[in-house]
Design a protein around this motif. Sequence first.
Motif, PDB file in Angstrom:
ATOM      1  N   ASN A  82      -5.031  16.608  -4.476  1.00 20.01           N
ATOM      2  CA  ASN A  82      -5.267  15.381  -5.250  1.00 20.01           C
ATOM      3  C   ASN A  82      -4.398  14.219  -4.739  1.00 20.01           C
ATOM      4  N   THR A  83      -3.141  14.541  -4.468  1.00 22.22           N
ATOM      5  CA  THR A  83      -2.239  13.494  -3.970  1.00 22.22           C
ATOM      6  C   THR A  83      -2.688  12.980  -2.611  1.00 22.22           C
ATOM      7  N   SER A  84      -3.110  13.905  -1.730  1.00 25.47           N
ATOM      8  CA  SER A  84      -3.577  13.515  -0.404  1.00 25.47           C
ATOM      9  C   SER A  84      -4.829  12.647  -0.490  1.00 25.47           C
ATOM     10  N   THR A  85      -5.760  13.019  -1.361  1.00 24.85           N
ATOM     11  CA  THR A  85      -6.995  12.237  -1.530  1.00 24.85           C
ATOM     12  C   THR A  85      -6.689  10.839  -2.059  1.00 24.85           C
ATOM     13  N   GLN A  86      -5.817  10.791  -3.044  1.00 30.55           N
ATOM     14  CA  GLN A  86      -5.447   9.495  -3.627  1.00 30.55           C
ATOM     15  C   GLN A  86      -4.765   8.604  -2.587  1.00 30.55           C
ATOM     16  N   ASN A  87      -3.855   9.206  -1.813  1.00 30.99           N
ATOM     17  CA  ASN A  87      -3.144   8.418  -0.797  1.00 30.99           C
ATOM     18  C   ASN A  87      -4.080   7.944   0.313  1.00 30.99           C
ATOM     19  N   LEU A 140      -4.535   4.152   1.446  1.00 29.95           N
ATOM     20  CA  LEU A 140      -4.191   3.757   2.809  1.00 29.95           C
ATOM     21  C   LEU A 140      -5.410   3.414   3.653  1.00 29.95           C
ATOM     22  N   SER A 141      -6.615   3.701   3.152  1.00 27.20           N
ATOM     23  CA  SER A 141      -7.820   3.349   3.904  1.00 27.20           C
ATOM     24  C   SER A 141      -7.959   1.834   4.068  1.00 27.20           C
ATOM     25  N   GLU A 142      -7.269   1.078   3.239  1.00 27.16           N
ATOM     26  CA  GLU A 142      -7.298  -0.379   3.347  1.00 27.16           C
ATOM     27  C   GLU A 142      -6.386  -0.884   4.469  1.00 27.16           C
ATOM     28  N   GLN A 143      -5.480  -0.033   4.950  1.00 31.09           N
ATOM     29  CA  GLN A 143      -4.482  -0.489   5.917  1.00 31.09           C
ATOM     30  C   GLN A 143      -5.090  -0.931   7.255  1.00 31.09           C
ATOM     31  N   PRO A 144      -6.044  -0.169   7.865  1.00 30.72           N
ATOM     32  CA  PRO A 144      -6.589  -0.623   9.153  1.00 30.72           C
ATOM     33  C   PRO A 144      -7.207  -2.017   9.092  1.00 30.72           C
ATOM     34  N   ALA A 145      -7.939  -2.296   8.002  1.00 30.79           N
ATOM     35  CA  ALA A 145      -8.559  -3.625   7.876  1.00 30.79           C
ATOM     36  C   ALA A 145      -7.490  -4.706   7.759  1.00 30.79           C
ATOM     37  N   LEU A 150       0.833  -1.201   0.000  1.00 32.01           N
ATOM     38  CA  LEU A 150       0.000   0.000   0.000  1.00 32.01           C
ATOM     39  C   LEU A 150       0.873   1.259   0.000  1.00 32.01           C
ATOM     40  N   HIS A 151       1.931   1.248   0.766  1.00 33.63           N
ATOM     41  CA  HIS A 151       2.807   2.422   0.831  1.00 33.63           C
ATOM     42  C   HIS A 151       3.550   2.633  -0.493  1.00 33.63           C
ATOM     43  N   ASN A 152       3.801   1.547  -1.177  1.00 36.99           N
ATOM     44  CA  ASN A 152       4.452   1.680  -2.486  1.00 36.99           C
ATOM     45  C   ASN A 152       3.512   2.272  -3.538  1.00 36.99           C
ATOM     46  N   LYS A 153       2.199   2.125  -3.297  1.00 35.57           N
ATOM     47  CA  LYS A 153       1.210   2.651  -4.255  1.00 35.57           C
ATOM     48  C   LYS A 153       0.942   4.137  -4.047  1.00 35.57           C
ATOM     49  N   THR A 154       1.329   4.666  -2.904  1.00 29.91           N
ATOM     50  CA  THR A 154       1.049   6.075  -2.630  1.00 29.91           C
ATOM     51  C   THR A 154       1.940   6.978  -3.492  1.00 29.91           C
ATOM     52  N   SER A 155       1.461   8.194  -3.710  1.00 36.58           N
ATOM     53  CA  SER A 155       2.175   9.160  -4.560  1.00 36.58           C
ATOM     54  C   SER A 155       2.843  10.222  -3.697  1.00 36.58           C
TER      55      SER A 155
END
Length: 314
Positions: free
Chosen positions: A160-165, A169-174, A84-89
């Motif tokens: 835009n970058t913050s929204t995308q990230n 990262l919203s998948e991380q808690p699950a 997930l962290h690798n997918k962030t911009s």
Amino acid sequence: MKKWCYLFITAIAFTACNSNTGKADASGTFEADEVIVSSEIAGRIIQMDVKEGDTMSKGRLAAVIDAANLSLQKQQVEASIDALHNKTSDASPQVQLLQDQIAVQKVQMANLQKEKARTENLIKADAATTKQLDDISNQIDMLNRQIAVTEQQIKVQLNNTSTQNRSILSEQPALEKRAAQIADQLERSTVINPISGTVLTKYAEAGEVTAPGKALYKIANLSEIKLRAYITGDQLSQLKLQQAVTVQVDDGAKAFKTYKGTISWISSKAEFTPKTIQTKDERANLVYAIKINVPNDGTLKIGMYGEVLFTQHK
């Protein structure tokens, strides 16, 4: 006639043998608080350190269940979290480019401001025209708008970058909760003995496949054993919790072994007399169950028959 004489003599002899103890006030069988230890996960038993008759302490390792599959699942979830962290911009390079552009525009703005001031002085000296001043003013206005647009582009880029990230990262808690669940299951792959006691029965062996809730062994603390006896309603008023009583068990054909016991529980409800139990008044249909704690010297066994004397008989 001879038969009746024989029975009479036998009855007298039996009475004489029991004259030391008198008639029991209640009777019952010994029991213990048994704990059935089960597996909490499915898998093959790779270690089983339990033998029937063994004395086991609380907290001792009893068995280990193969959890290689759970370990792989945990590694997979942790890899997904890292991905997930690798997918962030990262907006920093683009923002830096726009900030450099603004810096250039501000240099241009400073030059135009100087040019405007010089032109205003020339106009006062009739050395320049107002058109020249208007042209410079228009350039300044246009440059201000360009700076504003560039600043807005920085905000849009960051947003835009913050929204995308955040979306990524919203998948991380699950995933972290899933990893915690698997870690908890991994901990349950080791079966820890829950109480100090003696292993009564062993239900599984190393190499077998077990499942959640499937019994591995049964253990009970036999250092203090309970006699479950039954009393009549008339006897109920004579007893109270923590009352000391005398417990007797057979010690050979004609003798009794005596123990000191303490009443730990008295039933609040009456029940019909169990067929295997004799009370002081055998005609009683309704009786109350009681439990008596008896320190065990190793002689008393689960299921053994015992008698209770509420008071010492002369």
